[in-house]
Motif scaffolding. Sequence first.
Motif, PDB file in Angstrom:
ATOM      1  N   ARG B 130       8.564 -36.561 -18.226  1.00  9.87           N
ATOM      2  CA  ARG B 130       8.564 -37.086 -16.822  1.00  9.87           C
ATOM      3  C   ARG B 130       8.563 -36.010 -15.828  1.00  9.87           C
ATOM      4  O   ARG B 130       7.866 -36.336 -14.766  1.00  9.87           O
ATOM      5  N   VAL B 131       9.675 -34.954 -15.982  1.00  5.41           N
ATOM      6  CA  VAL B 131       9.564 -33.909 -15.047  1.00  5.41           C
ATOM      7  C   VAL B 131       8.356 -33.426 -14.650  1.00  5.41           C
ATOM      8  O   VAL B 131       7.797 -33.118 -13.474  1.00  5.41           O
ATOM      9  N   ALA B 132       7.628 -32.923 -15.788  1.00  5.34           N
ATOM     10  CA  ALA B 132       6.332 -32.329 -15.654  1.00  5.34           C
ATOM     11  C   ALA B 132       5.465 -33.158 -14.866  1.00  5.34           C
ATOM     12  O   ALA B 132       4.735 -32.572 -14.038  1.00  5.34           O
ATOM     13  N   LYS B 133       5.411 -34.444 -15.252  1.00  3.83           N
ATOM     14  CA  LYS B 133       4.242 -35.276 -14.474  1.00  3.83           C
ATOM     15  C   LYS B 133       4.663 -35.389 -13.194  1.00  3.83           C
ATOM     16  O   LYS B 133       3.800 -35.652 -12.074  1.00  3.83           O
ATOM     17  N   LEU B 134       5.863 -35.541 -12.768  1.00  7.31           N
ATOM     18  CA  LEU B 134       6.608 -35.862 -11.331  1.00  7.31           C
ATOM     19  C   LEU B 134       6.114 -34.432 -10.578  1.00  7.31           C
ATOM     20  O   LEU B 134       5.676 -34.657  -9.501  1.00  7.31           O
ATOM     21  N   ARG B 135       6.374 -33.425 -11.129  1.00  9.26           N
ATOM     22  CA  ARG B 135       5.984 -31.953 -10.469  1.00  9.26           C
ATOM     23  C   ARG B 135       4.372 -32.130 -10.169  1.00  9.26           C
ATOM     24  O   ARG B 135       3.749 -31.748  -9.039  1.00  9.26           O
TER      25      ARG B 135
END
Lengths: 191, 191
Positions: B130-135
């Motif tokens: 999720r962090v990767a996608k939010l970034r």
Amino acid sequence: MPPRTHKRSPLAVQLLLLLLEEPMHAYRMQQLIRERHKDTVVNIAQRNSVYQTLDRLLRDGLIEVHETEQTGNRPRSTTYRITDEGRETLLSWLRTMLSTPAREFPEFPAALASLPALTPESVRELLDGRVAKLRRTLARMDDEKRLTDGMGLHRVFTIEDEYRRAMVEAELAWVMAVIADLVEGRLTWHR
Amino acid sequence: MPPRTHKRSPLAVQLLLLLLEEPMHAYRMQQLIRERHKDTVVNIAQRNSVYQTLDRLLRDGLIEVHETEQTGNRPRSTTYRITDEGRETLLSWLRTMLSTPAREFPEFPAALASLPALTPESVRELLDGRVAKLRRTLARMDDEKRLTDGMGLHRVFTIEDEYRRAMVEAELAWVMAVIADLVEGRLTWHR
DNA sequence: TGCCCGTTAGTCATAATATGACTATACATA
DNA sequence: TATGTATAGTCATATTATGACTAACGGGCA
């Protein structure tokens, strides 16, 4: 032809989650959702949705009828049980819901996209009202937290409240910054 | 008997807003929504919703038929016009949407409420994703902003993007903090 | 020149969700 | 004894989501 991948929804997830604990009937699920304050993350205000969603899960084979009891002469109640497919589907849903931000369409950004239809002055007043309500929401959430903390409930059972609080706080900060911009003339427009 | 207060929705608001500019037909509304990047705040991926919502607005007297043209032999298209009641309703909707946070039920908090069904390790991996996608979402938003800034578009026309960015950033910060808690054992559970 | 593909413009049908009204029993209590 | 509240659920309609389908026009290319 319905799509092979069953449709997920917050309510469907919550219902399967409860049935993971033990078989139960619809009304009990509503009770538990309310008791555990999960009615902040799934909509059971319209309790009919519970029955409708259960029907769908049943039809799709994610749950099955455990038994139909008739305690005394009270209205019959059907208890449901989760199936293996239900278990797998639930886990698959949770994996995508946690790892992938969904495209959702909340009201507030849609309203923000309509600012040009209002005057800066009226927008300022309306946002003042929002700030007051967001503050009250934060206070209510903190009261709740003090209660559950006092009951010694493990953090993992209320983690979604922490998230919601963080989002409310971020919205509050953003709205206040916009109000400041409006007041000091850094954001203005005609009409 | 339908309720006296017409039901509001992001799409209905956006459609009335466009008709405030000038009468137009359904397809043109979709085009403008896409051109102006308002498809981030209203869902027109399923373009049929536009026709359905227009039907409802028409039935409720918030819009009316302006004219039905048949340019050449191309498919007929109906242009709509906003009515006085539509104008009033739009303003009333916007007032409540700006001043009062709505009770909505996004997927992520519902998924967070289900963490006990997963292991801390798998949750950690999923949240990493999720962090990767939010970034990536933030990067995309910033690219977009550079484009519109270059076009000299007034801030009030993209204010909703600022809000959405602030929310994504807040979510990112929150998720990263939770991952840290997971990694360092401050948040854990069995099963 | 004829055909295909993308754009324009919209309809039909079904699934899912939201919302409110309604039925019916059991139990507590004023 | 009447009355309300909790239990347990059904019926009906509105709205939204989703996919398949129809049809005309214009441009490019074999």
